[in-house]
Write an enzyme that holds these catalytic residues in place. Structure first.
Site, PDB file in Angstrom:
ATOM      1  N   ASN A  48       9.349  -1.614   0.842  1.00 30.04           N
ATOM      2  CA  ASN A  48       9.500  -0.086   0.625  1.00 30.04           C
ATOM      3  C   ASN A  48      10.646   0.384   1.146  1.00 30.04           C
ATOM      4  O   ASN A  48      11.210   0.204   2.182  1.00 30.04           O
ATOM      5  CB  ASN A  48       8.151   0.669   1.186  1.00 30.04           C
ATOM      6  N   HIS A  59       9.006   0.677  -4.178  1.00 26.82           N
ATOM      7  CA  HIS A  59       7.630   0.532  -3.205  1.00 26.82           C
ATOM      8  C   HIS A  59       7.906  -1.081  -2.902  1.00 26.82           C
ATOM      9  O   HIS A  59       8.941  -1.661  -3.508  1.00 26.82           O
ATOM     10  CB  HIS A  59       6.501   0.763  -4.124  1.00 26.82           C
ATOM     11  N   GLU A  61       6.139  -3.836  -3.466  1.00 26.15           N
ATOM     12  CA  GLU A  61       6.109  -4.752  -4.670  1.00 26.15           C
ATOM     13  C   GLU A  61       7.118  -4.629  -5.603  1.00 26.15           C
ATOM     14  O   GLU A  61       7.649  -5.764  -6.252  1.00 26.15           O
ATOM     15  CB  GLU A  61       4.681  -4.265  -5.359  1.00 26.15           C
ATOM     16  N   CYS A  86      -0.127   1.179  -5.549  1.00 23.82           N
ATOM     17  CA  CYS A  86      -0.393   2.383  -6.308  1.00 23.82           C
ATOM     18  C   CYS A  86      -0.450   2.166  -7.797  1.00 23.82           C
ATOM     19  O   CYS A  86      -0.491   0.882  -8.335  1.00 23.82           O
ATOM     20  CB  CYS A  86       0.630   3.306  -5.909  1.00 23.82           C
ATOM     21  N   CYS A  89       2.750   0.379  -9.075  1.00 21.49           N
ATOM     22  CA  CYS A  89       2.762  -1.099  -8.856  1.00 21.49           C
ATOM     23  C   CYS A  89       1.743  -1.899  -9.713  1.00 21.49           C
ATOM     24  O   CYS A  89       1.894  -2.818 -10.126  1.00 21.49           O
ATOM     25  CB  CYS A  89       2.756  -1.431  -7.222  1.00 21.49           C
ATOM     26  N   ASP A 149       5.657   9.721  -0.482  1.00 22.67           N
ATOM     27  CA  ASP A 149       5.369   8.241  -1.236  1.00 22.67           C
ATOM     28  C   ASP A 149       4.366   8.106  -1.953  1.00 22.67           C
ATOM     29  O   ASP A 149       4.385   7.626  -3.091  1.00 22.67           O
ATOM     30  CB  ASP A 149       5.559   7.276  -0.001  1.00 22.67           C
TER      31      ASP A 149
END
Lengths: 153, 153
Positions: A48, A59, A61, A86, A89, A149
């Site tokens: 991140n 993020h 990923e 999330c 992602c 975030d």
């Protein structure tokens, strides 16, 4: 590649994801890390970078996938991440047709498991205390940044 | 801001998105553009940069959101895009809690409308011939690149 993955144990790829997360924290960022794996090799790694790069879409990923550049296919890959993805992602995993995600923990965050599975993605949750503690320490120290975030401000 | 949006008409924000898409095509890229709008003003604009930046996650919507930096909230924004969002971009819209998306067309691509609406996002599809023709010209000219972008290789 996946037969040996069991809850409460980590392999070298989850360790690499945790290393990325800790690197991010040491930079003043949010401790979530990720690696993309193909044929037992790391294709790309990331963490991140919201704080470090003033970037809301970076993020862990997404950073790993960005660092992977243009891959012809992702159907033969596994994405590792220290925290349950999330929806950004998770949507990316579905769109990229990544068939499997290995997750460090989903206790502190994560509501995308059903979405991922409904699109045929295998979700393995390792439920690692190490990942939970890393997130808890961060959330306790920087609750406003964490809420930013996950868009809960 | 939204009362005047009706199918088959474009406002300045969809025009800005189309301008971004055409800019991307002129750079040798994929012609999809997007702008993020708040209070009748463009916060950020972007276009697909897969080719230009060797970047698989830089869809038009993601580029606009990346260019917007860290916003405290997106609940008061509208995202414009020339093409129906893919699941990566749709997941991002849901995660960012963007309440409304205005889409140029969904004839050539797009299966995320139900997902967006199930998460409370208002989806307005303008169904503009101009956007359809822009995509058709591109897909006819570069089918492999298009299939790479939607992960259908």
């Amino acid at each position: 590649m996946s037969a040996s993955i069991t809850p409460n144990t980590k392999d070298e790829f989850m360790q690499a994801s945790i290393d990325e997360a800790r690197l991010g924290r040491s930079e003043g960022g949010i401790p979530i890390g990720s690696v993309l794996v193909r044929n037992g090799q790391i294709v790309a790694r990331g963490h991140n970078k919201r704080v470090q790069e003033d970037n809301a879409i970076k993020h862990g990923e997404m950073d790993a996938l960005m660092n992977a550049g243009r891959q012809r296919t992702y159907r033969d890959t596994v994405l590792y991440t220290t925290l349950m993805p999330c929806f950004m992602c998770a949507g990316t995993i579905v769109q990229f047709k990544i068939p499997k995600v290995v997750v460090g923990e989903s206790r502190t965050f994560g509501e995308s498991k059903q979405f991922l599975e409904s699109h045929g993605v295998e979700v393995v949750i390792l439920d690692l205390d190490e990942c939970v503690e890393m997130m808890k320490e961060f959330i306790d120290a920087e609750p406003e940044l964490w809420n930013e975030d996950i868009m809960e401000l």
